[in-house]
Design a protein around this motif. Structure first.
Motif, mmCIF file in Angstrom:
data_model
loop_
_atom_site.group_PDB
_atom_site.id
_atom_site.type_symbol
_atom_site.label_atom_id
_atom_site.label_comp_id
_atom_site.label_asym_id
_atom_site.label_seq_id
_atom_site.Cartn_x
_atom_site.Cartn_y
_atom_site.Cartn_z
ATOM 1 N N PHE A 168 12.562 -2.737 0.489
ATOM 2 C CA PHE A 168 13.215 -3.945 -0.017
ATOM 3 C C PHE A 168 12.438 -5.220 0.344
ATOM 4 O O PHE A 168 12.895 -6.316 0.038
ATOM 5 N N ASP A 169 11.292 -5.069 1.006
ATOM 6 C CA ASP A 169 10.481 -6.233 1.366
ATOM 7 C C ASP A 169 9.701 -6.734 0.157
ATOM 8 O O ASP A 169 9.278 -5.951 -0.703
ATOM 9 N N LYS A 170 9.475 -8.045 0.144
ATOM 10 C CA LYS A 170 8.737 -8.642 -0.965
ATOM 11 C C LYS A 170 7.301 -8.117 -0.998
ATOM 12 O O LYS A 170 6.635 -8.059 0.036
ATOM 13 N N PHE A 171 6.845 -7.736 -2.164
ATOM 14 C CA PHE A 171 5.490 -7.272 -2.453
ATOM 15 C C PHE A 171 5.193 -5.876 -1.905
ATOM 16 O O PHE A 171 4.066 -5.398 -2.038
ATOM 17 N N TYR A 172 6.177 -5.245 -1.248
ATOM 18 C CA TYR A 172 5.886 -3.923 -0.685
ATOM 19 C C TYR A 172 5.957 -2.858 -1.756
ATOM 20 O O TYR A 172 6.902 -2.803 -2.547
ATOM 21 N N ARG A 173 4.950 -1.976 -1.760
ATOM 22 C CA ARG A 173 4.927 -0.844 -2.683
ATOM 23 C C ARG A 173 4.653 0.416 -1.899
ATOM 24 O O ARG A 173 3.789 0.442 -1.008
ATOM 25 N N VAL A 174 5.376 1.475 -2.252
ATOM 26 C CA VAL A 174 5.147 2.773 -1.620
ATOM 27 C C VAL A 174 3.827 3.326 -2.141
ATOM 28 O O VAL A 174 3.628 3.399 -3.348
ATOM 29 N N PRO A 175 2.897 3.702 -1.235
ATOM 30 C CA PRO A 175 1.608 4.241 -1.690
ATOM 31 C C PRO A 175 1.794 5.540 -2.466
ATOM 32 O O PRO A 175 2.558 6.419 -2.069
ATOM 33 N N HIS A 176 1.060 5.661 -3.580
ATOM 34 C CA HIS A 176 1.108 6.891 -4.393
ATOM 35 C C HIS A 176 -0.288 7.416 -4.658
ATOM 36 O O HIS A 176 -0.559 7.994 -5.710
ATOM 37 N N GLY A 177 -1.195 7.227 -3.685
ATOM 38 C CA GLY A 177 -2.544 7.749 -3.847
ATOM 39 C C GLY A 177 -3.283 7.052 -4.961
ATOM 40 O O GLY A 177 -3.210 5.846 -5.146
ATOM 41 N N ASN A 178 -4.009 7.826 -5.733
ATOM 42 C CA ASN A 178 -4.831 7.273 -6.808
ATOM 43 C C ASN A 178 -4.163 7.368 -8.173
ATOM 44 O O ASN A 178 -4.833 7.257 -9.205
ATOM 45 N N ARG A 179 -2.873 7.610 -8.205
ATOM 46 C CA ARG A 179 -2.193 7.719 -9.504
ATOM 47 C C ARG A 179 -2.197 6.358 -10.199
ATOM 48 O O ARG A 179 -1.784 5.363 -9.642
ATOM 49 N N GLN A 180 -2.683 6.344 -11.447
ATOM 50 C CA GLN A 180 -2.773 5.096 -12.204
ATOM 51 C C GLN A 180 -1.610 4.927 -13.172
ATOM 52 O O GLN A 180 -1.473 3.894 -13.809
#
Length: 444
Positions: free
Chosen positions: A392-404
């Motif tokens: 829920f933090d601003k600009f935070y994204r869960v890493p998903h490797g190299n998936r585009q």
């Protein structure tokens, strides 16, 4: 650098203070030894006054001149015998010279009549130390000569290591010395310095805590700055892509004769429309991230939220990129809550859109709701437990490797939380990697 200099100055000040107090303590100990010598002589003189040899009586008197003292002894026959004739130096304290001379004369008389009792001397010495606030665990005095050889041994002294040692001249001629062994007085010195030491330690602790807080803050600011840079780069790329595609489709319609080809015309118009929809979503995202909590103004009123939930489910299910099944489960005919209709719609769209985006080719979403609670569950890829506290933090994204194929900006769930909290509610999440997620909204 300045902090190191301040710390070094504090250490220097403490060392200087320690040496100064140590010198004062040493002077106090020597002063106590002087008083001990005088009291010991007085004790022995008192005891001698009880002695009588049956043959003669000895009395004495002092004749004081401006700079001369004459000490004499009158024997029983009435004969006066001068035992010392001392001229004092005006450059030194008269009192000190007087005390030194009296001590020497008394030692000359007393030591031959009644020898020193070191056990009593130890007791007197301990008493005078206590008068000066010094209470060492062990105190013992012995008599040595100028070469350091023990003349009168104190049997209490079995170990001469690990003691503070003090010496004071004893008797006439400076041939003998008191040697006192005292438990190290470091504890007493440190006790006197305790206020300064505690203050210095407190300042050091405050400095360390402040410095650590500064480092953490700077690191956090750098992280936020990096996240903002990533967001700006991603957003710029995402804005350019739909603009370029829509421009190309529109250019093709204008410059090529597709007006008479309904199939081509419809295809290019759909492309342009889709890209414009994408641009609209991006603009909404930018507006959402710019809405700080304190400035967000909602039009909250009590209403039935069930139609809003069903409308979101119907619209999202019409998306054609995947096989999407959305089911609304409730036992209520209506659910009344205080909400902003427009923002609640955006919140639900955001949660459902994430569920669709972060899933496989088949998506199954269940929106269950009852009074004051909405639960959005999916069968998507889930969120690792280590990332859950930050989603829920601003600009935070869960890493998903190299998936585009999974793109985002880290502002959707931030907007969701901000909106729900502004409406007086809460949102929480439960998730397991590979098994989907469950978002729970609680409303008033």
């Amino acid at each position: 650098m300045a902090a190191i200099v301040v710390f070094a100055l504090n250490c220097y000040y403490l060392a200087t203070l320690y040496l100064s107090i140590s010198e004062d303590v040493n002077r106090e100990v020597l002063s106590a030894m002087v008083d001990t010598d005088i009291d010991d002589l007085w004790e022995r003189a008192t005891e001698c006054s009880r002695l009588h040899d049956g043959e003669r009586t000895i009395s004495g008197r002092l004749n004081l001149g401006s700079d001369t003292v004459v000490m004499s002894v009158t024997e029983e026959e009435g004969k006066e015998r001068i035992v010392n004739h001392l001229r004092f130096m005006k450059t030194e304290s008269f009192g000190n010279q007087m005390m030194a001379e009296m001590s020497e004369q008394m030692h000359g008389q007393m030591d031959s009549i009644l020898p020193i009792n070191l056990r009593k001397t130890d007791s007197i010495f301990r008493y005078h130390l206590a008068e000066r606030g010094l209470r060492p665990e062990f105190v013992a005095v012995e008599l040595v000569d100028s070469a350091g050889k023990t003349i009168i041994e104190n049997h209490r002294i079995t170990d001469t290591e690990n003691f503070d040692v003090f010496e004071l001249p004893y008797g006439p001629g400076g041939r003998y010395f008191y040697r006192a062994y005292v438990t190290p007085l470091v504890r007493h010195i440190l006790k006197q310095m305790s206020g300064v030491i505690l203050t210095t330690l407190l300042m050091i602790v405050i400095f360390i805590v402040g410095f650590r807080y500064l480092l953490v803050t700077v690191a956090k600011l750098r992280t936020i700055e990096e996240m903002k840079d990533d967001f700006t780069g991603n957003m710029t790329h995402e804005l350019k892509t739909p603009i370029a595609i829509a421009y190309s489709a529109n250019d093709a319609l204008l410059n090529f004769d597709y007006a008479n080809d309904p199939g081509k015309k419809e295809a290019y118009l759909k492309i342009a429309l889709k890209q414009l929809d994408k641009l609209s979503e991006l603009v909404e995202s930018i507006l959402a991230v710019s809405m700080e909590r304190r400035n967000m103004k909602l039009s909250v009123r009590r209403m039935d939220i069930l139609p809003i939930i069903r409308e979101v489910a119907e619209v999202q299910q019409m998306r054609g990129e995947k096989e999407i099944r959305i089911r609304v489960e409730t036992s209520e005919k209506e659910i009344i809550a205080e909400v902003d209709k427009s923002h609640l719609t955006n919140v639900l769209n955001n949660l459902v859109d994430n569920a669709i985006k972060y899933s496989g080719d088949e998506v199954e979403i269940v929106i269950s709701c009852d009074r004051g609670r909405i639960v959005v569950s999916d069968n998507g890829i889930g969120i690792p437990s280590k990332n859950l506290p930050y989603i829920f933090d601003k600009f935070y994204r869960v890493p998903h490797g190299n998936r585009q194929d999974i793109r985002g900006y880290g502002i959707g769930l931030y907007y969701v939380r901000q909106t729900i909290e502004q409406m007086g509610g809460t949102i929480s999440v439960e998730s397991t990697s590979g098994k989907g997620s469950r978002f729970t909204i609680t409303l008033n």
